[in-house]
Design a protein around this motif. Structure first.
Motif, PDB file in Angstrom:
ATOM      1  N   ALA A  69       0.866  -1.196   0.000  1.00 19.54           N
ATOM      2  CA  ALA A  69       0.000   0.000   0.000  1.00 19.54           C
ATOM      3  C   ALA A  69       0.892   1.231   0.000  1.00 19.54           C
ATOM      4  O   ALA A  69       2.036   1.169   0.450  1.00 19.54           O
ATOM      5  N   VAL A  70       0.366   2.333  -0.501  1.00 14.36           N
ATOM      6  CA  VAL A  70       1.106   3.601  -0.403  1.00 14.36           C
ATOM      7  C   VAL A  70       0.218   4.675   0.200  1.00 14.36           C
ATOM      8  O   VAL A  70      -1.000   4.680   0.012  1.00 14.36           O
ATOM      9  N   GLY A  71       0.847   5.622   0.884  1.00 12.99           N
ATOM     10  CA  GLY A  71       0.132   6.696   1.563  1.00 12.99           C
ATOM     11  C   GLY A  71       0.822   6.948   2.890  1.00 12.99           C
ATOM     12  O   GLY A  71       1.051   6.018   3.649  1.00 12.99           O
ATOM     13  N   GLY A  77       0.153  15.620  -0.054  1.00 14.38           N
ATOM     14  CA  GLY A  77      -0.438  15.678  -1.397  1.00 14.38           C
ATOM     15  C   GLY A  77      -0.524  14.301  -2.044  1.00 14.38           C
ATOM     16  O   GLY A  77      -1.108  14.158  -3.118  1.00 14.38           O
ATOM     17  N   ASN A  78       0.064  13.287  -1.409  1.00 13.33           N
ATOM     18  CA  ASN A  78      -0.002  11.913  -1.907  1.00 13.33           C
ATOM     19  C   ASN A  78       0.622  11.754  -3.295  1.00 13.33           C
ATOM     20  O   ASN A  78       0.280  10.833  -4.029  1.00 13.33           O
ATOM     21  N   GLU A  79       1.569  12.687  -3.645  1.00  7.72           N
ATOM     22  CA  GLU A  79       2.088  12.662  -5.022  1.00  7.72           C
ATOM     23  C   GLU A  79       2.867  11.379  -5.322  1.00  7.72           C
ATOM     24  O   GLU A  79       2.852  10.880  -6.446  1.00  7.72           O
ATOM     25  N   PHE A 269      -1.077  -6.966  -8.173  1.00 13.51           N
ATOM     26  CA  PHE A 269      -2.017  -7.512  -7.199  1.00 13.51           C
ATOM     27  C   PHE A 269      -1.773  -6.869  -5.844  1.00 13.51           C
ATOM     28  O   PHE A 269      -0.629  -6.790  -5.384  1.00 13.51           O
ATOM     29  N   GLU A 270      -2.858  -6.395  -5.221  1.00 13.83           N
ATOM     30  CA  GLU A 270      -2.718  -5.628  -3.976  1.00 13.83           C
ATOM     31  C   GLU A 270      -4.005  -5.722  -3.167  1.00 13.83           C
ATOM     32  O   GLU A 270      -5.088  -5.899  -3.715  1.00 13.83           O
ATOM     33  N   PRO A 271      -3.896  -5.572  -1.855  1.00 14.09           N
ATOM     34  CA  PRO A 271      -5.120  -5.471  -1.060  1.00 14.09           C
ATOM     35  C   PRO A 271      -5.874  -4.190  -1.422  1.00 14.09           C
ATOM     36  O   PRO A 271      -5.275  -3.232  -1.913  1.00 14.09           O
ATOM     37  N   HIS A 273      -7.180  -2.268   0.725  1.00 11.96           N
ATOM     38  CA  HIS A 273      -6.897  -1.268   1.773  1.00 11.96           C
ATOM     39  C   HIS A 273      -5.668  -0.431   1.474  1.00 11.96           C
ATOM     40  O   HIS A 273      -4.863  -0.749   0.598  1.00 11.96           O
ATOM     41  N   GLY A 274      -5.534   0.661   2.258  1.00 13.54           N
ATOM     42  CA  GLY A 274      -4.378   1.529   2.132  1.00 13.54           C
ATOM     43  C   GLY A 274      -3.337   1.226   3.193  1.00 13.54           C
ATOM     44  O   GLY A 274      -3.283   0.100   3.730  1.00 13.54           O
ATOM     45  N   SER A 275      -2.533   2.232   3.507  1.00 10.77           N
ATOM     46  CA  SER A 275      -1.388   2.043   4.400  1.00 10.77           C
ATOM     47  C   SER A 275      -1.785   2.085   5.874  1.00 10.77           C
ATOM     48  O   SER A 275      -0.941   1.857   6.736  1.00 10.77           O
ATOM     49  N   ALA A 276      -3.057   2.388   6.162  1.00  5.17           N
ATOM     50  CA  ALA A 276      -3.600   2.377   7.533  1.00  5.17           C
ATOM     51  C   ALA A 276      -2.655   2.977   8.564  1.00  5.17           C
ATOM     52  O   ALA A 276      -2.234   2.271   9.505  1.00  5.17           O
ATOM     53  N   PRO A 277      -2.320   4.256   8.447  1.00  7.97           N
ATOM     54  CA  PRO A 277      -1.366   4.849   9.396  1.00  7.97           C
ATOM     55  C   PRO A 277      -1.833   4.736  10.853  1.00  7.97           C
ATOM     56  O   PRO A 277      -1.007   4.691  11.758  1.00  7.97           O
ATOM     57  N   ASP A 278      -3.155   4.607  11.051  1.00  8.45           N
ATOM     58  CA  ASP A 278      -3.662   4.519  12.440  1.00  8.45           C
ATOM     59  C   ASP A 278      -3.237   3.245  13.162  1.00  8.45           C
ATOM     60  O   ASP A 278      -3.196   3.204  14.386  1.00  8.45           O
ATOM     61  N   ILE A 279      -2.921   2.182  12.420  1.00  7.70           N
ATOM     62  CA  ILE A 279      -2.535   0.936  13.094  1.00  7.70           C
ATOM     63  C   ILE A 279      -1.126   0.477  12.704  1.00  7.70           C
ATOM     64  O   ILE A 279      -0.672  -0.578  13.147  1.00  7.70           O
ATOM     65  N   ALA A 285      -2.382  -5.203  11.811  1.00 10.56           N
ATOM     66  CA  ALA A 285      -2.869  -5.298  10.423  1.00 10.56           C
ATOM     67  C   ALA A 285      -3.270  -6.723  10.080  1.00 10.56           C
ATOM     68  O   ALA A 285      -2.545  -7.675  10.380  1.00 10.56           O
ATOM     69  N   ASN A 286      -4.392  -6.861   9.449  1.00  8.91           N
ATOM     70  CA  ASN A 286      -4.844  -8.169   8.995  1.00  8.91           C
ATOM     71  C   ASN A 286      -4.100  -8.531   7.704  1.00  8.91           C
ATOM     72  O   ASN A 286      -4.194  -7.809   6.700  1.00  8.91           O
ATOM     73  N   PRO A 287      -3.370  -9.638   7.679  1.00  3.62           N
ATOM     74  CA  PRO A 287      -2.604  -9.996   6.474  1.00  3.62           C
ATOM     75  C   PRO A 287      -3.430 -10.770   5.436  1.00  3.62           C
ATOM     76  O   PRO A 287      -2.921 -11.131   4.382  1.00  3.62           O
TER      77      PRO A 287
HETATM   78  P1  NAD Z   1      -6.988   2.614   4.768  1.00  3.93           P
HETATM   79  O1  NAD Z   1      -7.479   1.498   3.931  1.00  3.93           O
HETATM   80  O2  NAD Z   1      -5.529   2.724   4.914  1.00  3.93           O
HETATM   81  O3  NAD Z   1      -7.656   2.479   6.235  1.00  3.93           O
HETATM   82  C1  NAD Z   1      -9.054   2.581   6.467  1.00  3.93           C
HETATM   83  C2  NAD Z   1      -9.397   1.907   7.809  1.00  3.93           C
HETATM   84  O4  NAD Z   1      -9.308   0.494   7.653  1.00  3.93           O
HETATM   85  C3  NAD Z   1      -8.445   2.263   8.923  1.00  3.93           C
HETATM   86  O5  NAD Z   1      -9.146   2.365  10.143  1.00  3.93           O
HETATM   87  C4  NAD Z   1      -7.491   1.102   8.971  1.00  3.93           C
HETATM   88  O6  NAD Z   1      -6.920   0.863  10.240  1.00  3.93           O
HETATM   89  C5  NAD Z   1      -8.380  -0.058   8.543  1.00  3.93           C
HETATM   90  N1  NAD Z   1      -7.594  -1.075   7.835  1.00  3.93           N
HETATM   91  C6  NAD Z   1      -7.093  -0.968   6.579  1.00  3.93           C
HETATM   92  N2  NAD Z   1      -6.405  -2.064   6.248  1.00  3.93           N
HETATM   93  C7  NAD Z   1      -6.470  -2.898   7.315  1.00  3.93           C
HETATM   94  C8  NAD Z   1      -5.932  -4.189   7.583  1.00  3.93           C
HETATM   95  N3  NAD Z   1      -5.212  -4.879   6.694  1.00  3.93           N
HETATM   96  N4  NAD Z   1      -6.188  -4.737   8.798  1.00  3.93           N
HETATM   97  C9  NAD Z   1      -6.929  -4.082   9.706  1.00  3.93           C
HETATM   98  N5  NAD Z   1      -7.466  -2.861   9.508  1.00  3.93           N
HETATM   99  C10 NAD Z   1      -7.220  -2.268   8.322  1.00  3.93           C
HETATM  100  O7  NAD Z   1      -7.606   3.953   4.173  1.00  3.93           O
HETATM  101  P2  NAD Z   1      -7.329   5.479   4.592  1.00  3.93           P
HETATM  102  O8  NAD Z   1      -7.114   5.565   6.063  1.00  3.93           O
HETATM  103  O9  NAD Z   1      -8.389   6.246   3.951  1.00  3.93           O
HETATM  104  O10 NAD Z   1      -5.987   5.823   3.852  1.00  3.93           O
HETATM  105  C11 NAD Z   1      -4.689   5.783   4.443  1.00  3.93           C
HETATM  106  C12 NAD Z   1      -3.658   6.073   3.372  1.00  3.93           C
HETATM  107  O11 NAD Z   1      -3.608   4.985   2.442  1.00  3.93           O
HETATM  108  C13 NAD Z   1      -3.959   7.318   2.527  1.00  3.93           C
HETATM  109  O12 NAD Z   1      -2.734   7.942   2.245  1.00  3.93           O
HETATM  110  C14 NAD Z   1      -4.585   6.756   1.265  1.00  3.93           C
HETATM  111  O13 NAD Z   1      -4.421   7.597   0.165  1.00  3.93           O
HETATM  112  C15 NAD Z   1      -3.818   5.473   1.109  1.00  3.93           C
HETATM  113  N6  NAD Z   1      -4.518   4.427   0.352  1.00  3.93           N
HETATM  114  C16 NAD Z   1      -3.734   3.646  -0.427  1.00  3.93           C
HETATM  115  C17 NAD Z   1      -4.285   2.570  -1.116  1.00  3.93           C
HETATM  116  C18 NAD Z   1      -3.412   1.705  -1.937  1.00  3.93           C
HETATM  117  O14 NAD Z   1      -2.200   1.757  -1.826  1.00  3.93           O
HETATM  118  N7  NAD Z   1      -3.973   0.875  -2.785  1.00  3.93           N
HETATM  119  C19 NAD Z   1      -5.651   2.291  -0.958  1.00  3.93           C
HETATM  120  C20 NAD Z   1      -6.425   3.107  -0.131  1.00  3.93           C
HETATM  121  C21 NAD Z   1      -5.832   4.168   0.529  1.00  3.93           C
END
Ligand code: NAD
Ligand code: IPM
Ligand code: MN
Length: 353
Positions: A69-71, A77-79, A269-271, A273-279, A285-287
């Motif tokens: 994931a990226v972010g 700006g997410n450039e 191929f990628e999940p 979800h994003g980079s989930a900075p909160d966790i 993180a769920n793999p």
């Molecule tokens: P996110 O998918 O990173 O997270 C959304 C919520 O889901 C968060 O509460 C997070 O903790 C939870 N979550 C996500 N993946 C999880 C996992 N594997 N296991 C458990 N919980 C999980 O979306 P966001 O917070 O809107 O974005 C964070 C950053 O990621 C941003 O910079 C965004 O642009 C980027 N992003 C990247 C991609 C990608 O690389 N394909 C996809 C989406 C978002």
């Protein structure tokens, strides 16, 4: 030997990619995983987003990209994300964003009374045009007269190939229904094109039921009666939104997988979800989304038996194995770490082999 470029990226990307690769390596297939450190850290350190020539190398020498994931909050700006992920989708012409939303266990849906057989959605998100084309601009920025514009690109070729892919997928998998999601009641030109082309493509697949819906009504109906839908084809932006919704209906982003595909070419191929900075960095993180994206990759690489085995292992893991905190509200506790789930999944796979 098929070469796989692994790009773990930012936040939880590296935490889940490590496990995903270990799982894929355990099959002993002729795959070679090569790691690349593109992401926020590298960008902030030396300005590299992707090095010159990288796309060409992927095209010529690699069979697939396995992406985390990226972010990163330090790049507001997410450039770098645009320059890495969107650039690969566009420049490698990965026109199919395949996002299955399958219910692996009845307990994973928040929808009352729905069961596994009710939730078997597969999204075909157009991945190379739409509002993501990057066409537009801003004029008189920062003034009271500021004008900002983003143009939605819809080409006949682009619409036709994603619709065709959706119908073919349905036919090959023994499914019977394909639904188009658009906003043709308002976006008369671009989405009018989608309606016409969808009808043309559906006429080439008379055995399949085709239905076109407005995206707002579909979003509602996916919650009301998801069992009425099988394959859903839509544009880039609507697909982005509907697939997060689809993930929430089937256990959340922690288990939602995707493929960015150009049949017969290097694909990514990628999940979902994003980079989930909160966790990130907390072992939460769920793999499984990364593992399931690996299964989609195995299928693309011509290893359907191994792909099916990996999906069964994930199913068993969800049914009776350790789970990360995101799944605890559905399955009950206690919560395990990313590593623990990964280890168990590996063990489960070897017992299935
Ligand atoms: P996110 O998918 O990173 O997270 C959304 C919520 O889901 C968060 O509460 C997070 O903790 C939870 N979550 C996500 N993946 C999880 C996992 N594997 N296991 C458990 N919980 C999980 O979306 P966001 O917070 O809107 O974005 C964070 C950053 O990621 C941003 O910079 C965004 O642009 C980027 N992003 C990247 C991609 C990608 O690389 N394909 C996809 C989406 C978002
Ligand atoms: C996704 C993400 C991406 C998108 C972002 C990170 C560019 O949300 O893969 O769903 O909007 O496509
Ligand atoms: Mn998204």
């Amino acid at each position: 030997m098929q070469r796989i470029a692994v790009i773990p990226g930012d936040g939880i990307g590296p935490e889940v990619a490590r496990i995903g690769v270990r799982i894929l390596e355990s099959f002993g297939l002729p795959l070679r995983f090569e790691w690349f450190d593109f992401g926020a850290e590298r960008y902030l350190r030396d300005g590299t987003i992707l090095p010159p020539g990288f796309m060409e190398t992927l095209r010529k020498e690699f069979a697939a990209v396995y992406f985390g994931a990226v972010g990163d909050p330090r790049v507001p700006g997410n450039e770098h994300a645009k320059g890495i992920l969107l650039a690969m989708r566009f420049e490698l012409d990965l026109y199919i964003n395949l996002r299955p939303c399958l219910l692996f266990d009845d307990r994973l849906t928040p929808l009352k009374g729905k069961r596994r057989a009710d939730l078997r959605l597969t999204f075909f998100r157009e991945n190379t045009e739409g509002l993501y084309a990057g066409i537009g601009g801003v004029f008189r920025q920062g003034t009271a007269d500021e004008i900002a514009q983003e143009v939605e690109i819809n080409t006949r070729r682009g619409v036709e190939r994603i619709c065709e892919a959706a119908f073919q997928y349905a036919g090959q998998r023994g499914l019977s229904r394909v639904c188009l999601a658009d906003k043709a009641n308002v976006l008369l030109f671009g989405h009018g094109l989608w309606r016409r082309v969808f009808a043309e493509v559906s006429a080439r697949h008379p055995a399949l039921q085709a239905k076109a819906m407005y995206v707002d009504a579909l979003a509602m109906d996916l919650i009301r009666q998801p069992e009425a839908y099988q394959v859903i084809v839509t544009n880039n932006l609507f697909g982005d939104i509907l697939t997060d919704l689809g993930a929430a209906l089937t256990g959340g982003l922690g288990i939602a997988a995707s493929g960015n595909i150009h049949p017969g070419r290097v694909s990514l191929f990628e999940p979902v979800h994003g980079s989930a900075p909160d966790i990130a960095g907390k072992g939460k993180a769920n793999p499984l989304a990364m593992a399931l994206s690996g299964a989609l990759m195995l299928e693309h690489l011509g290893h359907p038996r191994e792909a099916a085995l990996l999906e069964s292992a994930v199913e068993q893991q969800i049914e009776r194995g350790a789970r990360t905190p995101d799944l605890v509200p559905f399955l009950g506790g206690p919560a395990a770490t990313t590593e623990q789930v990964g280890e168990e999944l590996l063990a489960c796979l070897s017992s299935l082999r």
